[in-house]
Design an enzyme around this catalytic site. Structure first.
Site, short mmCIF file in Angstrom:
data_model
loop_
_atom_site.label_atom_id
_atom_site.label_comp_id
_atom_site.label_asym_id
_atom_site.label_seq_id
_atom_site.Cartn_x
_atom_site.Cartn_y
_atom_site.Cartn_z
N LYS A 35 42.01 30.51 48.08
CA LYS A 35 41.90 30.41 49.64
C LYS A 35 42.84 30.62 50.00
O LYS A 35 43.06 31.64 50.53
CB LYS A 35 41.53 28.67 49.92
CG LYS A 35 40.84 28.83 50.94
CD LYS A 35 41.02 27.27 51.91
CE LYS A 35 39.86 26.97 51.36
NZ LYS A 35 39.59 24.84 51.47
N PHE A 147 38.00 20.04 68.38
CA PHE A 147 36.97 20.28 69.61
C PHE A 147 35.74 21.68 68.73
O PHE A 147 34.11 21.69 70.04
CB PHE A 147 36.42 19.51 70.63
CG PHE A 147 37.20 18.20 70.83
CD1 PHE A 147 36.90 16.76 71.29
CD2 PHE A 147 38.79 17.98 71.83
CE1 PHE A 147 37.04 15.67 71.10
CE2 PHE A 147 39.00 17.01 71.65
CZ PHE A 147 38.17 16.01 71.59
N ALA A 254 14.93 21.64 71.82
CA ALA A 254 14.24 21.01 70.14
C ALA A 254 13.95 22.09 69.35
O ALA A 254 13.58 23.80 69.39
CB ALA A 254 13.48 20.10 71.06
N CYS A 262 29.67 18.93 60.28
CA CYS A 262 30.03 17.57 61.62
C CYS A 262 29.37 16.82 62.12
O CYS A 262 29.74 15.53 61.31
CB CYS A 262 30.88 18.51 62.62
SG CYS A 262 32.56 19.28 62.39
N LYS A 265 27.69 14.13 59.37
CA LYS A 265 28.24 13.09 58.76
C LYS A 265 28.61 12.30 59.21
O LYS A 265 29.07 10.75 59.63
CB LYS A 265 29.70 13.75 57.74
CG LYS A 265 30.18 14.66 58.81
CD LYS A 265 31.67 15.00 57.55
CE LYS A 265 32.83 15.80 58.22
NZ LYS A 265 33.64 14.94 58.68
C1 UDX Z 1 30.47 20.44 66.65
C2 UDX Z 1 30.42 20.04 67.67
O1 UDX Z 1 30.02 20.86 69.03
C3 UDX Z 1 32.21 19.94 67.79
O2 UDX Z 1 32.39 19.79 68.85
C4 UDX Z 1 33.03 19.45 66.50
O3 UDX Z 1 34.86 19.64 66.98
C5 UDX Z 1 31.99 19.89 65.45
O4 UDX Z 1 30.85 19.60 65.39
P1 UDX Z 1 29.45 22.44 65.24
O5 UDX Z 1 29.42 21.75 64.41
O6 UDX Z 1 30.27 23.76 65.31
O7 UDX Z 1 29.92 22.04 66.19
O8 UDX Z 1 27.85 22.90 65.74
P2 UDX Z 1 26.69 22.66 67.11
O9 UDX Z 1 27.21 23.75 68.31
O10 UDX Z 1 27.40 21.00 68.21
O11 UDX Z 1 25.66 22.31 66.86
C6 UDX Z 1 25.21 21.59 65.56
C7 UDX Z 1 23.88 21.66 64.94
O12 UDX Z 1 23.11 21.31 66.49
C8 UDX Z 1 23.74 22.88 64.73
O13 UDX Z 1 22.70 22.54 63.63
C9 UDX Z 1 22.31 23.66 65.71
O14 UDX Z 1 21.28 24.50 65.85
C10 UDX Z 1 21.87 22.20 66.53
N1 UDX Z 1 21.71 22.39 67.85
C11 UDX Z 1 22.72 22.64 68.94
C12 UDX Z 1 20.17 21.58 68.15
O15 UDX Z 1 19.28 21.50 67.34
N2 UDX Z 1 19.74 21.58 69.44
C13 UDX Z 1 21.01 21.80 70.35
O16 UDX Z 1 20.57 22.57 71.69
C14 UDX Z 1 22.07 22.50 69.98
#
Ligand code: UDX
Length: 436
Positions: A35, A147, A254, A262, A265
């Site tokens: 890395k 975040f 949905a 994230c 877990k």
């Molecule tokens: C998340 C948090 O948003 C972020 O603030 C934190 O720091 C890390 O975890 P991330 O894992 O990058 O970020 O993805 P996010 O955009 O939150 O989406 C998470 C999951 O939810 C994805 O699989 C996405 O497809 C799903 N999702 C999101 C839905 O199924 N429906 C939605 O309306 C929004």
């Protein structure tokens, strides 16, 4: 300011490059030689829009460098801890091995007055414990949760919607908060809310935010389950309740549910920590949030089975998407890949495509067939399953064009991202999630 960033995974690599891009002198440190070699050559180790550019600029300017030796952190004013806190191998709690190892390795190199800023997502109580380890060096520990969203990580780091600093009480804490304000000077200058609080609150802000987002998604997916037995349309329901400003439409998508490194877990670790604190019942609903989420994966698979008349055995299924969400090559706990693996297990000939995530997906699930070119993946398929809403699988996907490639006319829209009317008009049997 001189900064070190310990851990150069998703969080750390982006943080190091972003801090260099706003003018700091940064050393990124990780134990993974591959890395560090890649980052030192200016190669982004994962797909993240904008990262490549700030990495190259940082290295060219001389402000950004990478090392495998924690001793190179010496001399920095702020040391960020951005290592991973994965789910424990044998349980739901967070594995703090990497956080503990990073802090222990850093201790001999700390000077009195240095700041150690934890960014990793940790169970509440961790910062207080680490502060005791750091105290004899004269350095101050702060907790500064991150975040960032994958796909928007660079923007979220440089221009976050809020900054949170958990600091010790008194002058020492005020001084540390002042230094963090200097670190994040462009965001602070434009008036980004900067919340100074205690350790426990700072740690909880992060897990509470992720728990809320996961709950919002599972709430709408629970409504999808009800819609499925009543003939209602969950996307219209989400639009309608989303107009209420108190509810809001965002994160009411949905579909096949949430995944990634994230949310899954973090809600499990939060529930496990609450249990340890004797308050398991306070967040018991998170177990239901998790269960609803996992049921949606089964549902998507069942719709494909139903669409193909009760069995997928020997049928070719084009799975559009492998990443857990668009604009990412991350396949950790990806609902898309989970569905693909389940269909493969039912005897289907599964072909997976994704604009960015194929390499990672193949590493985790070599048993699946991967085809990079979308149209080639669609060729001769009996059914199409859309599970990651990349533009090329929604807006840019024309139903008539797909008809010229596939042998079947069954489409399952695992992200409710297709125009059902257009697909039906082109002769397809369309299945959405929570839609009639
Ligand atoms: C998340 C948090 O948003 C972020 O603030 C934190 O720091 C890390 O975890 P991330 O894992 O990058 O970020 O993805 P996010 O955009 O939150 O989406 C998470 C999951 O939810 C994805 O699989 C996405 O497809 C799903 N999702 C999101 C839905 O199924 N429906 C939605 O309306 C929004």
């Amino acid at each position: 300011m001189r900064l070190s960033v310990i851990g150069c995974g998703y969080l750390g690599a982006v943080h190091a490059a972003a801090m260099a891009s706003i003018g700091h002198e940064v050393v990124g440190i990780d134990v993974d030689t591959h890395k560090i070699d890649a980052l030192s050559r200016g190669e982004a180790p994962f797909f993240e829009p904008g990262l490549q550019q700030i990495l190259t600029e940082g290295i060219t300017s001389g402000r950004l460098r990478f090392s495998t030796d924690t001793a190179d952190a010496a001399g920095a004013t702020v040391h960020f801890i951005g290592v991973g806190t994965p789910q424990q191998a044998g349980g739901y709690g967070a594995d703090l091995t990497y956080v503990d190892a990073a802090v222990s390795a850093l201790l001999p190199h700390l000077r009195s007055g240095d700041i150690v800023a934890g960014k990793s997502t940790v169970p509440v109580g961790t910062a207080a414990r680490l502060a005791e380890l750091v105290a004899p060096t004269g350095a101050t520990l702060v907790w500064n949760p991150e975040f960032l969203r994958e796909g928007w990580a660079v923007q979220d780091t440089i221009d976050p919607d809020r900054l949170v600093a958990g600091v010790p009480a008194g002058e020492r804490g005020e001084h540390a908060a002042g230094i963090l304000r200097e670190v994040y000077h462009p965001a602070v200058a434009k008036g980004t809310p900067f919340i100074v609080t205690d350790y426990a609150t700072a740690e909880l802000v992060k897990v509470a935010a992720n728990a809320f987002l996961a709950t919002k998604i599972s709430f709408i997916n629970a409504m999808a389950e009800i819609a499925e037995v009543t003939g209602a349309d969950v996307t219209q329901l989400a639009d309608a309740i989303g107009h209420d400003a108190r509810i809001g439409r965002r994160f009411l998508g949905a579909g096949i549910g949430f995944g990634g490194g994230c949310l899954p877990k973090d809600i499990r670790a939060f529930a496990a920590r609450a249990e340890e604190l004797g308050r398991g019942e306070s967040v018991n609903f998170l177990r239901e949030v998790d269960a609803i989420n996992l049921r949606r994966r089964e549902r998507a698979v069942q719709l494909v089975v139903d669409g193909l008349g009760g069995t997928v055995y020997g049928k070719r299924i084009a799975v559009l998407g492998a990443a857990f969400k668009p604009h990412s090559d991350d396949v950790r706990d990806s609902p898309a890949l989970d569905a693909a693996v389940r269909l493969h297990g039912l005897g289907a000939d599964v072909v997976v495509t994704d604009p960015q995530a194929i390499e990672n997906a193949r590493r985790f699930h070599p048993q699946l067939t991967y085809i990079a070119e979308r149209d080639e993946a669609l060729r001769d398929a009996h059914a199409v399953l859309v599970v990651t809403e990349w533009d090329e699988y929604r807006r840019e996907l024309d139903a008539s064009h797909v008809s010229s490639l596939t042998s079947g006319r069954v489409v399952v829209d695992g992200r409710n991202c297709l125009d059902a009317v257009a697909w039906r008009a082109a002769g397809w049997t369309y299945y959405g999630m929570g839609r009639p």
